[in-house]
Design an enzyme around this catalytic site. Structure first.
Site: not given
Ligand code: P53
Length: 494
Positions: A202, A392
């Site tokens: 991220e 994810e």
């Protein structure tokens, strides 16, 4: 016609700092989460320190977007606070049992991160810590035993604390070389054992989450955020090149926090604001890593906050040569962008803004939106035309343990079913999607709130927010559901 390609990779994902625990074992150095307390949906996590006069203190942490350590203060573990990541779910000692359960579900891939501070405890030693190298070797060998392909995040929010303390973290260019050395060390060490790698988890969090808390942020915060990102881009691009040199079999991806943005109204001002949100929060990092260059809109983004990104002479060339092999991302929710005042707002952890009247929200304020995943997949494949991975996806929810020990998490099954169907629809529309790893395949410490009770797993872990519990593992209903999904390669989702 089958909905998923034959060799589609099914599995789950964890991160070292949220699962391993054993924070001060076998020579591991500290990372930021070790000095970060627990929080909740309404109260932040705090990062703790001793100030220059020796007094204890804390500042509200925004997770990985960073807060501010006062001048002269030292990060510290304080006596009267609980730090959930210290123990986490003790994956460090229980990985054999856990991987066995993953194998039972039928995983062909398991995403985990290597803790930099287990390999280089202070981040800049000349020699790596052998005990740390040994630990991950046994983990990867355990995966291989069951035919599970490890997918390794090189960095998942865990820069060694010592680098934060001494160098101020990623805004300092020195971090590039430390990271590259660390990456090179593990590429060499695990050659033949690991083929799939992700450079930074991220990475766009550094700018996206900053903007979410925008009101309190200064131009200097934006300057630091963009400068830090530039250093991470260069570090990532160098790692991609070195990884390919060390083993041409290596497939190396980026990792973006994939949030789908929608305009709140059809007011052209909203359409443009929405486009700008995609540029800043999603494309900015993805373009550099997958196209090898900054987007044309970057200059505008910098100008908005008077940012001047300092670059070394050959940086742009390095970026061009360090393009990733695949685009990977997390997906939990969508969000709404509008220039209009709205009364109905979401205020959850890491979600804010106007509420979407067509969607339902989790107990932590995250929108349930499988179509948003399909939209994201199609948009990104169209933009980059390289393989995609959803690394994810999951639902953080309260779970109830029944008297007989079972956990009936049909809400989690519903969430995943809808997202598996959304992936199938994107594939039918031509998207080259190659993997799905659900978040927190086993319960673990929440990154945003530090809670245990915000559970994602298909495997329940007996541990509460105060650190009480036996750490025993119990498959939830979702465990058996996912097993069926994998066995049928995504055909049987009922
Ligand atoms: P938690 C915010 C928004 C989207 C993804 O998050 C996020 C966050 C950070 O809170 O992070 C990713 O645990 C991250 C994981 C994290 C997971 O999503 O706050 O890569 O480390 O645990 C879920 O519910």
């Amino acid at each position: 016609m089958s909905r998923f390609p034959k060799k589609f990779l099914w599995g789950g994902a964890i991160a070292a700092n949220q699962a391993e625990g054993a924070y001060n074992v076998d020579g591991r150095g500290l990372v930021q989460t070790d000095v970060t307390t627990g929080g909740s949906v309404n109260s932040p996590r705090y990062t703790t320190y001793i100030d220059k006069d020796g007094k204890p203190g804390k500042y509200a942490s925004m997770g990985h977007a960073g807060g501010h350590l006062p001048e002269g203060a030292t990060y510290a573990v304080l006596e009267d606070h609980y730090y959930p990541n210290h123990k986490a779910v003790d994956f460090y000692h229980r990985y054999k049992e856990d991987i066995k359960l993953f194998a039972e579900m039928g995983y062909s891939v398991f995403r985990l991160s290597i803790s930099w501070a287990r390999i280089f405890p202070n981040g800049d030693e000349t020699e790596p810590n052998q005990a740390g190298l040994n630990f991950y070797r046994s983990v990867f060998e355990e995966c291989r035993k069951y035919g599970i392909e490890p997918l390794v995040s090189i960095w998942h929010f865990d820069t060694p604390l010592s680098l934060e303390q001494r160098f101020g973290g990623w805004k300092n260019r020195k971090l590039v070389d430390f990271y590259v050395k660390y990456a090179e060390t593990i590429f060499k060490e695990y050659k033949g054992l690991v083929k799939y790698w992700l450079t930074f988890n991220e990475i766009n969090g550094g700018i996206m989450f900053l903007d979410l808390f925008g009101d309190d942020m200064t131009d200097q915060d934006y300057q630091d955020a963009y400068q830090s990102l530039h250093h991470q881009f260069v570090a990532s691009a160098k790692a991609v090149q070195i990884g390919h040199e060390i083993d041409p079999e290596n497939k190396i991806g980026n990792m973006i926090c994939g949030i789908t943005f929608y305009p709140g109204t059809c007011d052209p001002a909203d359409i443009l604001a929405n486009q700008y949100a995609w540029e800043q929060n999603i494309y900015y990092c993805g373009d550099v890593q997958a196209k090898g260059k900054y987007g044309t809109y970057a200059k505008r983004l910098w100008a908005e906050h008077n940012v001047v990104v300092e670059m070394a002479e050959d940086d742009l060339e390095v970026l061009a040569k360090g393009k990733v092999d695949m685009y990977t991302f997390s997906y939990y929710m969508s969000t709404v962008v509008t220039t209009h005042q709205t009364e109905d707002t979401v205020l959850g952890n890491f979600s804010a803004g106007a509420k979407n009247p067509y969607l339902t929200y989790s107990d932590w304020g995250w929108a349930h939106d499988p179509s948003g995943l399909q939209y994201y997949l199609e948009k990104m494949y169209d933009r980059y035309e390289i393989p995609l991975m959803v690394v994810e996806n999951g639902l953080g929810a309260f779970d109830t343990v029944e008297e007989d020990g079972s956990i009936h998490d049909d809400y989690r099954i519903d969430y995943h079913r809808a997202h598996v169907n959304a992936m199938a629809d994107a594939i039918a529309n031509g998207v080259d999607l190659i993997a799905y790893t659900t978040w927190g395949c086993i319960d673990l410490v929440s990154a945003g709130t530090g809670e245990m009770r915000k559970r994602y797993g298909f495997i329940y872990v007996d541990m509460d927010d105060a650190g009480n519990g036996t750490l025993a593992r119990t498959p939830k209903d979702s465990f058996y559901w996912y097993k069926k999904v994998i066995a049928s390669n995504g055909e049987d989702v009922e």
